[in-house]
Design a protein around this motif. Structure first.
Motif, PDB file in Angstrom:
ATOM      1  N   LEU A   1      65.262 -56.191 107.009  1.00 46.26           N
ATOM      2  CA  LEU A   1      65.544 -54.887 107.622  1.00 46.26           C
ATOM      3  C   LEU A   1      64.386 -54.444 108.513  1.00 46.26           C
ATOM      4  O   LEU A   1      64.608 -53.941 109.619  1.00 46.26           O
ATOM      5  N   LYS A   2      63.163 -54.647 108.048  1.00 41.51           N
ATOM      6  CA  LYS A   2      61.990 -54.287 108.855  1.00 41.51           C
ATOM      7  C   LYS A   2      61.950 -55.100 110.137  1.00 41.51           C
ATOM      8  O   LYS A   2      61.690 -54.568 111.214  1.00 41.51           O
TER       9      LYS A   2
ATOM     10  N   GLU B   1      76.521 -48.162 107.819  1.00 42.55           N
ATOM     11  CA  GLU B   1      77.229 -49.157 108.638  1.00 42.55           C
ATOM     12  C   GLU B   1      78.023 -50.163 107.805  1.00 42.55           C
ATOM     13  O   GLU B   1      79.000 -50.729 108.283  1.00 42.55           O
ATOM     14  N   THR B   2      77.580 -50.407 106.569  1.00 41.33           N
ATOM     15  CA  THR B   2      78.264 -51.386 105.712  1.00 41.33           C
ATOM     16  C   THR B   2      79.048 -50.723 104.579  1.00 41.33           C
ATOM     17  O   THR B   2      79.630 -51.426 103.759  1.00 41.33           O
ATOM     18  N   ASN B   3      79.009 -49.403 104.532  1.00 38.56           N
ATOM     19  CA  ASN B   3      79.715 -48.655 103.486  1.00 38.56           C
ATOM     20  C   ASN B   3      79.299 -49.150 102.090  1.00 38.56           C
ATOM     21  O   ASN B   3      80.130 -49.453 101.244  1.00 38.56           O
TER      22      ASN B   3
ATOM     23  N   PHE C   1      76.551 -57.696 104.331  1.00 38.62           N
ATOM     24  CA  PHE C   1      75.201 -57.659 104.890  1.00 38.62           C
ATOM     25  C   PHE C   1      74.984 -58.814 105.873  1.00 38.62           C
ATOM     26  O   PHE C   1      74.414 -58.620 106.941  1.00 38.62           O
ATOM     27  N   CYS C   2      75.433 -60.007 105.500  1.00 36.60           N
ATOM     28  CA  CYS C   2      75.285 -61.162 106.387  1.00 36.60           C
ATOM     29  C   CYS C   2      76.020 -60.932 107.711  1.00 36.60           C
ATOM     30  O   CYS C   2      75.483 -61.243 108.781  1.00 36.60           O
TER      31      CYS C   2
ATOM     32  N   ASP D   1      68.686 -65.655 103.970  1.00 35.24           N
ATOM     33  CA  ASP D   1      67.806 -64.689 104.630  1.00 35.24           C
ATOM     34  C   ASP D   1      67.669 -63.417 103.793  1.00 35.24           C
ATOM     35  O   ASP D   1      66.753 -62.628 104.003  1.00 35.24           O
ATOM     36  N   ILE D   2      68.592 -63.233 102.848  1.00 34.24           N
ATOM     37  CA  ILE D   2      68.616 -62.037 101.995  1.00 34.24           C
ATOM     38  C   ILE D   2      68.106 -62.350 100.598  1.00 34.24           C
ATOM     39  O   ILE D   2      67.310 -61.612 100.029  1.00 34.24           O
ATOM     40  N   ILE D   3      68.598 -63.452 100.038  1.00 34.88           N
ATOM     41  CA  ILE D   3      68.214 -63.834  98.684  1.00 34.88           C
ATOM     42  C   ILE D   3      68.162 -65.362  98.607  1.00 34.88           C
ATOM     43  O   ILE D   3      68.993 -66.046  99.204  1.00 34.88           O
ATOM     44  N   ASP D   4      67.185 -65.883  97.898  1.00 36.84           N
ATOM     45  CA  ASP D   4      67.022 -67.324  97.801  1.00 36.84           C
ATOM     46  C   ASP D   4      66.554 -67.667  96.376  1.00 36.84           C
ATOM     47  O   ASP D   4      65.866 -66.878  95.739  1.00 36.84           O
ATOM     48  N   TYR D   5      66.956 -68.836  95.914  1.00 35.76           N
ATOM     49  CA  TYR D   5      66.546 -69.312  94.598  1.00 35.76           C
ATOM     50  C   TYR D   5      65.658 -70.528  94.776  1.00 35.76           C
ATOM     51  O   TYR D   5      65.977 -71.447  95.534  1.00 35.76           O
ATOM     52  N   LYS D   6      64.539 -70.543  94.081  1.00 37.89           N
ATOM     53  CA  LYS D   6      63.602 -71.667  94.136  1.00 37.89           C
ATOM     54  C   LYS D   6      63.374 -72.189  92.729  1.00 37.89           C
ATOM     55  O   LYS D   6      63.194 -71.412  91.798  1.00 37.89           O
TER      56      LYS D   6
END
Length: 75
Positions: A19-20, A32-34, A59-60, A69-74
């Motif tokens: 977002l930044k 915008e995304t309700n 969001f995507c 880009d929003i959430i990732d698993y490592k």
């Protein structure tokens, strides 16, 4: 980015950074995304138990990005 450790790895929650980077406020994303403000804050902080794929898809689409880009698993 917020890292949340789990049993065999960790999740990276990157929504706030995205977002930044795109100069979009939480309030604008919410309108915008309700999407409820609390849902967005939980995705930013990583304080959630379940991930709603419908919200992530919204969001995507709105942010023109991939889920990683929003959430990732490592591991």
């Amino acid at each position: 980015m917020i890292k949340v450790n789990i049993e065999k790895g960790y999740y990276e929650f990157k929504l706030e950074d995205l977002l930044k980077k795109k100069n979009i406020s939480i309030n604008k994303l919410m309108k915008e995304t309700n999407t409820d403000y609390k849902v967005i804050k939980r995705l930013i902080s990583g304080e959630l138990l379940r991930i709603d794929i419908i919200v992530i898809a919204r969001f995507c689409d709105y942010l023109n990005c991939n889920i990683t880009d929003i959430i990732d698993y490592k591991k």
